[in-house]
Design a protein around this motif. Structure first.
Motif, PDB file in Angstrom:
ATOM      1  N   MET A  82       0.748  -1.286  -0.168  1.00  0.00           N
ATOM      2  CA  MET A  82      -0.003  -0.162  -0.145  1.00  0.00           C
ATOM      3  C   MET A  82       0.884   1.340   0.123  1.00  0.00           C
ATOM      4  O   MET A  82       0.673   2.307  -0.807  1.00  0.00           O
ATOM      5  CB  MET A  82      -1.090  -0.236   1.254  1.00  0.00           C
ATOM      6  CG  MET A  82      -1.858   0.917   1.337  1.00  0.00           C
ATOM      7  SD  MET A  82      -3.286   0.887   2.644  1.00  0.00           S
ATOM      8  CE  MET A  82      -2.040   1.184   4.060  1.00  0.00           C
ATOM      9  N   VAL A  83       1.888   1.267   0.821  1.00  0.00           N
ATOM     10  CA  VAL A  83       2.691   2.526   0.895  1.00  0.00           C
ATOM     11  C   VAL A  83       3.716   2.616  -0.526  1.00  0.00           C
ATOM     12  O   VAL A  83       3.616   3.930  -1.073  1.00  0.00           O
ATOM     13  CB  VAL A  83       3.747   2.188   2.100  1.00  0.00           C
ATOM     14  CG1 VAL A  83       4.923   3.259   2.277  1.00  0.00           C
ATOM     15  CG2 VAL A  83       3.124   2.306   3.494  1.00  0.00           C
ATOM     16  N   SER A  84       4.007   1.536  -0.979  1.00  0.00           N
ATOM     17  CA  SER A  84       4.699   1.559  -2.131  1.00  0.00           C
ATOM     18  C   SER A  84       3.839   2.300  -3.428  1.00  0.00           C
ATOM     19  O   SER A  84       4.379   3.172  -4.030  1.00  0.00           O
ATOM     20  CB  SER A  84       5.098   0.100  -2.883  1.00  0.00           C
ATOM     21  OG  SER A  84       5.659   0.077  -3.891  1.00  0.00           O
ATOM     22  N   THR A  87       3.055   6.133  -2.241  1.00  0.00           N
ATOM     23  CA  THR A  87       4.152   6.918  -2.666  1.00  0.00           C
ATOM     24  C   THR A  87       4.437   7.097  -4.142  1.00  0.00           C
ATOM     25  O   THR A  87       4.683   8.304  -4.455  1.00  0.00           O
ATOM     26  CB  THR A  87       5.241   6.261  -2.028  1.00  0.00           C
ATOM     27  OG1 THR A  87       5.101   5.823  -0.660  1.00  0.00           O
ATOM     28  CG2 THR A  87       6.586   7.232  -2.007  1.00  0.00           C
ATOM     29  N   ALA A  88       4.291   6.016  -4.796  1.00  0.00           N
ATOM     30  CA  ALA A  88       4.575   6.433  -6.432  1.00  0.00           C
ATOM     31  C   ALA A  88       3.428   7.191  -6.873  1.00  0.00           C
ATOM     32  O   ALA A  88       3.798   7.968  -7.627  1.00  0.00           O
ATOM     33  CB  ALA A  88       4.559   4.916  -6.946  1.00  0.00           C
ATOM     34  N   ALA A 107       6.459  14.999  -1.357  1.00  0.00           N
ATOM     35  CA  ALA A 107       4.994  14.472  -1.249  1.00  0.00           C
ATOM     36  C   ALA A 107       5.149  13.168  -1.239  1.00  0.00           C
ATOM     37  O   ALA A 107       4.134  12.619  -0.552  1.00  0.00           O
ATOM     38  CB  ALA A 107       4.360  14.986  -2.554  1.00  0.00           C
ATOM     39  N   GLY A 108       5.906  12.426  -1.909  1.00  0.00           N
ATOM     40  CA  GLY A 108       5.725  10.998  -1.809  1.00  0.00           C
ATOM     41  C   GLY A 108       6.130  10.260  -0.364  1.00  0.00           C
ATOM     42  O   GLY A 108       5.410   9.633   0.216  1.00  0.00           O
ATOM     43  N   LEU A 109       7.099  10.944   0.214  1.00  0.00           N
ATOM     44  CA  LEU A 109       7.450  10.547   1.647  1.00  0.00           C
ATOM     45  C   LEU A 109       6.185  10.885   2.578  1.00  0.00           C
ATOM     46  O   LEU A 109       5.990  10.046   3.353  1.00  0.00           O
ATOM     47  CB  LEU A 109       8.540  11.179   2.040  1.00  0.00           C
ATOM     48  CG  LEU A 109       9.867  10.807   1.298  1.00  0.00           C
ATOM     49  CD1 LEU A 109      11.162  11.702   2.120  1.00  0.00           C
ATOM     50  CD2 LEU A 109      10.360   9.526   1.437  1.00  0.00           C
ATOM     51  N   GLY A 110       5.800  11.950   2.367  1.00  0.00           N
ATOM     52  CA  GLY A 110       4.423  12.387   3.188  1.00  0.00           C
ATOM     53  C   GLY A 110       3.277  11.229   2.994  1.00  0.00           C
ATOM     54  O   GLY A 110       2.859  10.743   3.976  1.00  0.00           O
ATOM     55  N   THR A 111       2.904  10.958   1.806  1.00  0.00           N
ATOM     56  CA  THR A 111       1.824  10.173   1.454  1.00  0.00           C
ATOM     57  C   THR A 111       2.262   8.505   2.041  1.00  0.00           C
ATOM     58  O   THR A 111       1.408   8.089   2.692  1.00  0.00           O
ATOM     59  CB  THR A 111       1.548   9.809   0.083  1.00  0.00           C
ATOM     60  OG1 THR A 111       1.605  11.280  -0.470  1.00  0.00           O
ATOM     61  CG2 THR A 111       0.429   9.354  -0.189  1.00  0.00           C
TER      62      THR A 111
END
Lengths: 330, 339
Positions: A82-84, A87-88, A107-111
């Motif tokens: 899910m995180v992968s 993030t993408a 933005a990717g890290l935050g998400t």
């Protein structure tokens, strides 16, 4: 009487012997594989092993934190997927709207971390506040996370991961040491200090050893448990971000069997599922063992299906040895 | 809270009512609501083909879930059931093909050898699980995690991941796809298993001892129950039932496949048991409710399909419902304890 005394006298040295079993097994394993195929001990492959281990070690550490409190996290693998994907997607979206690369990465890290923390909060609240067993709670979030990951990505890899992101979490290196190893070392050190030196860390061991005593002693058990699951999922999210940087895309199947692999790694290293025993060291040792085993079996061309059988046997033997060690001590 | 207010005579009727609700639970109500709602929305739902489809799938899940429930009642876990389904399927198909090559035309022998081999490998896995848990005192979670990986590996190794064919026609068409009084064979198998398990749970010493062990191990030991033998028994029953499911699936599909069962079947069997009121703390749970819960889960999946809910989103529903069911159960237990 005499036997009791003598066993007591021996207990110190035998304890050390038991502790040395796994490291010795590691060396024997490496030498054994090297006897079949020289390339196992080549510097390139050793670096490769270290890099592969750094991912599994991170997940095993995450799993260890909750196992210490008598829990476990079945949702770790799906959370990684899910995180992968999240993030993408966030980075692809930010790139499409023409943002700066550094903003895109942020933005990717935050998400990614946001999704991880959300998953951990769900687990922690359901387990600690609603009193649902960790197995059911994380099995529930396992299904939810799989559903979210495959729905968001429509079941396909998500492209559009910027170079800067891959550079930061995979391609980059300091003194020739790849980023993944450095990150895992740093996190491992921080986690070790937290587990051994802080009140929060020590209270995890107390909760695992005797939850009632922990409550009677006035520890805010529920709040600590929620924090523990959030910590676990956050570490898993970091691992997911590192793996996404490696593959260069958000993968809805990235987590796959990671939940059980991480539990296997932690348990083989000597973390007790009964709670209260284990740490960063056991997680890293276990991860190293599992990685060397599969790396060696790959290089010596052992059939992938036989590898599954071997891994299953190793998990049981590892726990059995731990069991024997505990009985000896008594 | 109301029980406190209405103390005295009416209390008995209230506790009786509550015990009926507690015994049957929310599940049948949800099941009826689901069936009625779906019938109103989509006439396809009560079409004969769809009903048979639901019953067939629910039967297979119910058989596995019954075994899983027994293990959980004794305070354990069986993560290996999905892998056993796959292994039994593959072994049954391969054995039948081999016997058919050695004794062509001897259909009875071919089928008997295949079924025996399938059940036999299930029993073997169950005995390994039980031995490690009961004698070596390794946690059930870890043991069955290990045997899950090993069993799945053996199943894939035997077939190299390719479906195995070569079963006699009478096994596939005359048994697996046959219908008796309009119902598939699997339904009768499931009903027989559920009836047998209900009898075992209620009327046999084994069944009662399993409750005793799951409820309070120390008390069971003090009462002279031989713990180890009964725990081995629960794992053996669970694996044999999983193997039976594997054989039924093989007969239905017409080939032995290492992709049958798997993690999905394992997780669903645990979900069915848990939603069916089996407590993961052990000592509580009935197979008939677990079977209803297996039916509920199957209908839910079917309904989501008919409603064109994205199949990728479906696990979310399963996850939410499972957590909600157990959380409700836990909260009602707490409020009861407070009263």
């Amino acid at each position: 009487m005499t036997t009791e005394q003598s066993s007591h006298k021996n207990s110190f040295s035998s304890e050390w012997l038991w502790r040395a079993v796994l490291p010795i097994a590691l060396v024997v394993l490496l030498l054994g594989f090297a006897a079949v195929d020289r390339s196992v001990l080549s510097p390139a492959n050793l670096l490769n092993i270290a890099q592969q281990t750094s991912y599994l070690a991170l997940f095993a550490m995450a799993q260890t934190v909750v196992i210490l409190t008598r829990g476990f996290d079945l949702a770790l693998g799906p959370a990684v997927s899910m995180v992968s994907v999240g993030t993408a997607l966030a980075m692809a979206g930010a790139t499409a709207t023409g943002h700066d690369p550094s903003i895109v990465v942020l933005a990717g890290l935050g998400t990614g971390f946001g999704l991880g923390i959300a998953c951990g909060l769900f687990n922690g609240v359901v387990i600690a506040l609603l009193g649902v067993s960790p197995f059911v709670a994380t099995l529930g979030s396992y299904n939810i996370a799989i559903g979210v990951a495959t729905t968001l990505s429509a079941g396909r890899p998500v492209q559009g991961v910027p170079k800067l992101f891959s550079q930061l979490f995979y391609g980059g290196s300091i003194f020739g040491i790849p980023a993944a190893i450095i990150i895992t070392l740093a996190i491992g050190l921080a986690l070790h200090l937290m587990l051994s030196r802080t009140v929060f860390g020590r209270s995890l061991y107390i909760i695992g050893t005797n939850p009632r005593a922990a409550a009677v002693a006035g520890l805010p058990v529920k709040r600590i448990l929620v924090a523990t699951y959030v910590l676990c999922s956050t570490l898993a999210a970091l691992g997911a971000i590192m793996m996404t940087a490696r593959t260069g895309s958000g993968e809805p199947n990235l987590g796959g069997s990671l939940s059980l692999q991480a539990i296997a790694g932690a348990v083989v290293g000597g973390t007790s599922l009964a709670g209260g025993r284990g740490g960063v060291g056991t997680a890293v040792l276990g991860a190293l063992f599992v990685t060397i085993l599969s790396n060696g079996m790959n290089l010596t061309r052992i059939d992938g299906y036989i590898q599954m059988v071997v891994l299953g046997a190793i998990v049981i033997i590892g726990v059995l040895l731990d069991r024997l060690r505990l009985e000896r001590r008594r | 809270m109301s029980a406190v207010v209405t103390a005295g005579m009416p209390r008995r009727s209230i506790t009786l009512g509550r015990s009926i609700v507690g015994r049957i639970g929310l599940l049948p109500a949800l099941l009826v609501a689901l069936v009625v709602g779906m019938s109103a929305i989509d006439p396809q739902f009560y079409g004969l083909i769809n009903i048979l489809n639901i019953l067939r799938n629910a039967s297979l899940l119910a058989i596995v879930a019954c075994g899983q429930a027994l293990v959980i009642v004794a305070g354990g876990f069986d993560l290996s059931v999905g892998a056993v389904v796959a292994l039994a399927s593959v072994v049954t198909a391969k054995t039948m093909a081999a016997t058919a090559a050695a004794f062509p035309g001897n259909t009875a022998l071919i089928i008997a050898s295949g079924a025996a081999a399938g059940i036999g490998c299930g029993l073997a896995v169950g005995l390994v699980n039980g031995f490690c848990v009961a004698k070596l005192k390794v946690s059930g979670f870890v043991v069955t995690l290990g045997t899950m990986s090993a069993t799945a590996g053996v199943g894939l190794m035997i077939t190299s991941g390719i479906p195995a064919y070569g079963m006699p026609d009478s096994f596939v068409k005359g048994f697996g796809r046959a219908q008796l009084f309009g119902l598939p064979t699997a339904v009768y198998a499931a009903l027989a298993v559920i009836a047998a398990m209900m009898f075992v749970q209620r009327r046999t010493l084994f069944g009662r001892y399993v409750y005793a062990i799951g409820g309070n191990v120390d008390a069971a030991v003090v009462s002279g129950v031989s713990i180890q033998r009964h725990i081995v028994g629960t794992y053996a029953v669970s694996s044999v039932l999983a193997a039976l499911t594997g054989i039924l699936l093989t007969a239905q599909v017409g080939s032995g496949q290492a992709s049958f069962g798997g993690d999905r079947m394992m997780l669903q069997s645990i979900a069915a048991a848990v939603i069916g009121g089996v407590s993961l703390r052990g000592g509580v749970g009935r197979v008939e409710i677990v079977a209803i819960s297996a039916l509920f889960l199957t209908i839910l999946g079917n309904a989501l399909n008919l409603l064109h809910v994205d199949s990728r989103l479906q696990p979310v529903f399963l996850g939410v419902i499972m957590v909600a069911a157990v959380a409700l159960d836990e909260l009602s237990r707490r409020s009861k304890a407070r009263v």
